[in-house]
Design an enzyme around this catalytic site. Structure first.
Site, PDB file in Angstrom:
ATOM      1  N   LYS A 244       0.853  -1.189   0.000  1.00 22.65           N
ATOM      2  CA  LYS A 244       0.000   0.000   0.000  1.00 22.65           C
ATOM      3  C   LYS A 244       0.884   1.233   0.000  1.00 22.65           C
ATOM      4  O   LYS A 244       1.732   1.403   0.887  1.00 22.65           O
ATOM      5  CB  LYS A 244      -0.918   0.006   1.223  1.00 22.65           C
TER       6      LYS A 244
ATOM      7  N   GLY B  33      -7.963   9.145  10.290  1.00 23.34           N
ATOM      8  CA  GLY B  33      -8.217   9.206  11.725  1.00 23.34           C
ATOM      9  C   GLY B  33      -9.253  10.230  12.150  1.00 23.34           C
ATOM     10  O   GLY B  33      -9.460  10.445  13.335  1.00 23.34           O
TER      11      GLY B  33
ATOM     12  N   ALA C 136      -9.383   5.462   4.920  1.00 24.51           N
ATOM     13  CA  ALA C 136      -9.284   6.643   5.794  1.00 24.51           C
ATOM     14  C   ALA C 136     -10.595   7.417   5.931  1.00 24.51           C
ATOM     15  O   ALA C 136     -11.309   7.632   4.961  1.00 24.51           O
ATOM     16  CB  ALA C 136      -8.214   7.609   5.315  1.00 24.51           C
ATOM     17  N   GLY C 137     -10.871   7.798   7.154  1.00 31.23           N
ATOM     18  CA  GLY C 137     -11.978   8.708   7.431  1.00 31.23           C
ATOM     19  C   GLY C 137     -13.278   8.062   7.878  1.00 31.23           C
ATOM     20  O   GLY C 137     -14.188   8.751   8.335  1.00 31.23           O
TER      21      GLY C 137
ATOM     22  N   ASN D  99      -9.038   1.448  10.337  1.00 30.68           N
ATOM     23  CA  ASN D  99      -8.145   1.275  11.481  1.00 30.68           C
ATOM     24  C   ASN D  99      -8.683   2.007  12.699  1.00 30.68           C
ATOM     25  O   ASN D  99      -9.203   1.410  13.625  1.00 30.68           O
ATOM     26  CB  ASN D  99      -6.727   1.722  11.139  1.00 30.68           C
TER      27      ASN D  99
END
Lengths: 257, 67
Positions: free
Chosen positions: A100, A161, A187-188, A209
């Site tokens: 990635k 995050g 993300a987000g 995550n």
């Protein structure tokens, strides 16, 4: 029912949920959350070994790279040079070709630097890497990444995050429509329903995550995401009903007393 | 004696130390690591052949949790 197969760079994945392994309290919690999420691919970072603390546990003791697909990332890299260096080291470590790429451009927003990202993608593809690329939600740049040989397009829903969910549905939809390689939201995402929305829109997968690791009960949240992604995918494949401006009764009118 | 930089820290080594010997000293020889010697990646097969000299920079990395 036709089997719904998810393939990234010729790797067949059982789950459309990919999870990150950062921010957990312990490796034990990481491993439990990964297990509960049902993910068969996890992202990991490359960092210096702590040479002074030899007894420190290591990730590979908790997540067996033979049983789960490790996806090395370039988190924290702000230049193409650093990102390339990191992924070449990752490849040396375990022969990982599927990676990635993320090249960041700004410390406050962790927004991707697309000029460096495009440059790096080109080099990595030439070196035989299969590159999944973290990118902005700009359809033109996403197309360019695909032209450069990216194995997956991974646009952000909102900053890393932040937990703000999908901020630009229009752009994400345009990317989904035009892409021939998998589109994975990276993300987000803040909570399980965000993942369902992404999947209902037709995304091929999501990468989570913080939304799991920062939940009060990460292991339960991992399960929530597993179910959310399955629900969203099934919903997308089922084809939603038409929206109407007026009510239509659900019970038959015939035989009304 | 020679001084090298190991993961940004100054380390003193005996002359004619190989990368393999250094890893052994820090008990890293069994771990999954990758090594960069003066910015060039060293293949695992060369650890025993590669000698370290004064002012060398060595980076030893591994996988950690990350998103």
């Amino acid at each position: 029912m036709k089997k719904d197969i998810f393939k990234v760079a010729n790797k067949r994945l059982k789950s459309r949920l990919i999870v990150g392994t950062g921010k957990y309290k312990s490796f034990k919690e990481t491993a439990q959350a990964v297990k509960e999420s049902g993910a068969d691919m996890v992202t990991i970072a490359v960092r210096r070994v702590n040479i002074l603390d030899k007894k420190k546990p290591i990730l590979t003791d908790y997540l067996n790279p033979k049983k789960i697909i490790y996806l090395p990332n370039t988190a924290g890299c702000f230049t193409s040079e650093d990102a390339l260096r990191t992924l070449r080291l990752a490849r040396e470590m375990g022969g990982w070709k599927l990676v990635k790429l993320e090249v960041l451009g700004d410390k406050k927003t962790l927004y991707p630097n697309m000029v460096e990202t495009l440059k790096s993608t080109k080099v990595l593809v030439k070196e035989g890497f299969k590159v999944m690329v973290y990118c902005t939600d700009d359809p033109l740049l996403a197309k360019k990444l695909e032209d450069y040989g990216a194995s997956a397009i991974m646009p952000l829903a909102s900053p890393i995050g932040s937990g703000l969910g999908i901020q630009s549905k229009v752009n994400i939809s345009l990317i989904i429509k035009q892409s021939k390689v998998p589109v994975i939201i990276d993300a987000g995402i803040g909570t399980a329903s965000d993942a369902t929305i992404a999947m209902e829109m037709g995304c091929d997968g999501v990468l989570i995550n913080s939304a799991i690791a920062n939940a009060k009960k990460p292991i339960m949240m991992a399960r929530a995401f597993k179910n959310a992604v399955i629900a969203g995918r099934d919903s997308y494949l089922s084809g939603r009903m038409k929206k109407n401006y007026f009510a239509t009764p659900s019970s038959p009118i015939d035989g009304l007393i | 004696m020679a001084k090298i930089q190991l993961n940004g820290k100054k380390v003193t080594i005996k002359p004619k130390t190989t990368i393999y010997e250094l890893l052994k000293r820090f008990k890293l020889n069994n771990k999954k690591v990758a090594i960069e010697h003066n910015k060039i990646i060293v293949p695992r097969a060369s650890y025993k052949k590669k000698y370290l000299k004064n002012n060398d920079k060595l980076e030893v990395v591994h996988f950690i949790g990350g998103g």
